[in-house]
Enzyme design. Structure first.
Site, short mmCIF file in Angstrom:
data_model
loop_
_atom_site.label_atom_id
_atom_site.label_comp_id
_atom_site.label_asym_id
_atom_site.label_seq_id
_atom_site.Cartn_x
_atom_site.Cartn_y
_atom_site.Cartn_z
N TYR A 77 0.76 -1.21 0.00
CA TYR A 77 0.00 0.00 -0.20
C TYR A 77 1.05 1.26 0.06
CZ TYR A 77 -3.82 -3.29 1.63
OH TYR A 77 -4.72 -4.07 1.66
N HIS A 136 0.84 -11.79 1.42
CA HIS A 136 -0.07 -11.03 0.74
C HIS A 136 -0.95 -11.58 -0.26
CE1 HIS A 136 -1.10 -6.37 -0.36
NE2 HIS A 136 -2.27 -7.26 -0.22
N SER A 164 -3.43 -14.23 2.63
CA SER A 164 -4.22 -13.31 2.10
C SER A 164 -4.31 -13.76 0.65
CB SER A 164 -4.02 -11.82 2.35
OG SER A 164 -4.93 -11.25 1.76
N ASN A 165 -5.75 -13.71 0.10
CA ASN A 165 -5.99 -14.03 -1.24
C ASN A 165 -5.86 -15.66 -1.59
OD1 ASN A 165 -6.90 -11.69 -2.02
ND2 ASN A 165 -4.72 -10.91 -1.85
N PHE A 216 -17.98 -4.17 1.76
CA PHE A 216 -19.08 -3.56 1.17
C PHE A 216 -18.93 -4.03 -0.64
CE2 PHE A 216 -18.74 -0.02 4.39
CZ PHE A 216 -19.36 -0.95 5.32
N SER A 261 -12.37 3.68 4.75
CA SER A 261 -12.86 5.03 4.43
C SER A 261 -12.05 6.07 5.15
CB SER A 261 -14.21 4.97 5.35
OG SER A 261 -14.66 6.45 5.03
N ASN A 263 -13.22 9.14 5.57
CA ASN A 263 -14.47 10.12 5.88
C ASN A 263 -14.67 9.81 7.41
OD1 ASN A 263 -17.14 11.08 6.88
ND2 ASN A 263 -17.52 11.42 4.62
N ASN A 270 -19.46 2.90 10.71
CA ASN A 270 -19.06 1.66 10.40
C ASN A 270 -18.78 0.69 11.41
OD1 ASN A 270 -19.33 2.05 7.34
ND2 ASN A 270 -17.15 2.25 7.06
#
Length: 298
Positions: A77, A136, A164-165, A216, A261, A263, A270
């Site tokens: 990231y 990852h 992960s994945n 989501f 998010s 925000n 959430n």
């Protein structure tokens, strides 16, 4: 009849006493789950994929002020330094203590020196240990990275490790069978339209916790989830938002959820999912939304 009423009254009194002793309202969900590594992990947190710079730092800081204690980042990231700065701000202001936080990062399978990447993550995050480090995704260096995480775990630099994945029991079994430390967590794409319940149930035999990124549906698909008629109807019944219903569904389905998010209002929304529960009927309605199809292909 009188004896039955007396018994029922005693039962209610006992339940109230237990609730008072625990400090939780009756019916409130546990906010943490114990991993097979022995450590407690929050079941709801903040994902930071695509967040960078001051936006990332402020989002993490806002989440910690809200009460969120699980923060998810990754080497890929490119925002571990920002996450680290936000954590240091929160610690300096005594918003939380380090031992209350659960910090996750991830190492890519093509890392030429995964041990050095782990050290770099520790430095950027400004912490003495990482609570959870994940491989990852698939890659030619899977085993090399996982062994480096095992070594760091034994050295106390990492507390829990995982992957992960990875989406099938066959893929996951290698890490269960061929390494000394089993995965504590598997973080996958998971949402109301792709409900990884089969893998969740298989993982349960090993105490592996499933964690949902894209709770989501991910970028470009969030609206489809939040405006789904079934979700909106359930939200209206509980006087909650569609986002809160979906996060609550993840938790009641024994998943950990990390919605992303920037925000502050949405971050708080959430996380405000502890004062209501979905009924068995509502859970069954959401189960019918499963298409079995993922949005991503990594």
């Amino acid at each position: 009849m009188k004896k039955s009423l007396l018994f029922f009254g005693a039962f209610l009194a006992m339940a109230a006493a237990l609730a008072a002793e625990s400090g939780k309202p009756a019916g409130q969900a546990e906010k943490t789950v114990r991993l097979n590594s022995g450590y407690e992990m929050p079941v709801a947190g903040l994902g930071t994929w695509t967040l960078t710079g001051e936006t990332c730092e402020n989002a993490v800081y806002s989440a910690l002020k809200t009460g969120v204690r699980l923060i998810d980042t990754a080497k890929y990231y490119g925002n571990e330094a920002e996450v680290g700065r936000a954590i240091q701000r929160a610690l300096a202001e005594k918003i939380c203590a380090r031992e209350e936080l659960f910090l996750t990062t991830k190492i890519v399978p093509w890392a030429s020196d995964p041990a050095a990447d782990i050290e770099d993550s520790l430095e950027k995050l400004k912490v003495d240990y990482i609570d959870l480090c994940l491989l990852h995704q698939h890659g030619s260096g899977d085993d090399k990275v996982y062994r480096a995480m095992e070594k760091a775990c034994k050295e106390g630099k990492i507390r829990s490790i995982g992957i992960s994945n990875f989406y099938t029991p066959r893929e996951v079994e290698h890490f269960v069978r061929d390494f000394e430390i089993k995965p504590a967590v598997i973080q996958n794409e998971n949402h109301i339209f792709y409900q990884g319940t089969a893998l969740r149930d298989w993982c349960a035999r090993y105490g592996i916790r499933m964690e949902s990124y894209y709770p989501f549906g991910g970028r470009g698909h969030t609206k489809q989830s939040l405006e789904n008629p079934v979700i909106k109807k359930i939200a209206t019944a509980h006087k909650k938002t569609a986002a809160q219903v979906i996060v609550r569904w993840h938790i009641q389905s024994s998943f950990t959820a990390i919605p992303g998010s920037s925000n502050p209002k949405h971050i708080a929304e959430n996380y405000n999912i502890w004062d209501f529960s979905l009924t068995d009927g509502e859970m069954a309605q959401i189960a019918k939304l499963n298409t079995g199809k993922r949005y991503e292909n990594w």
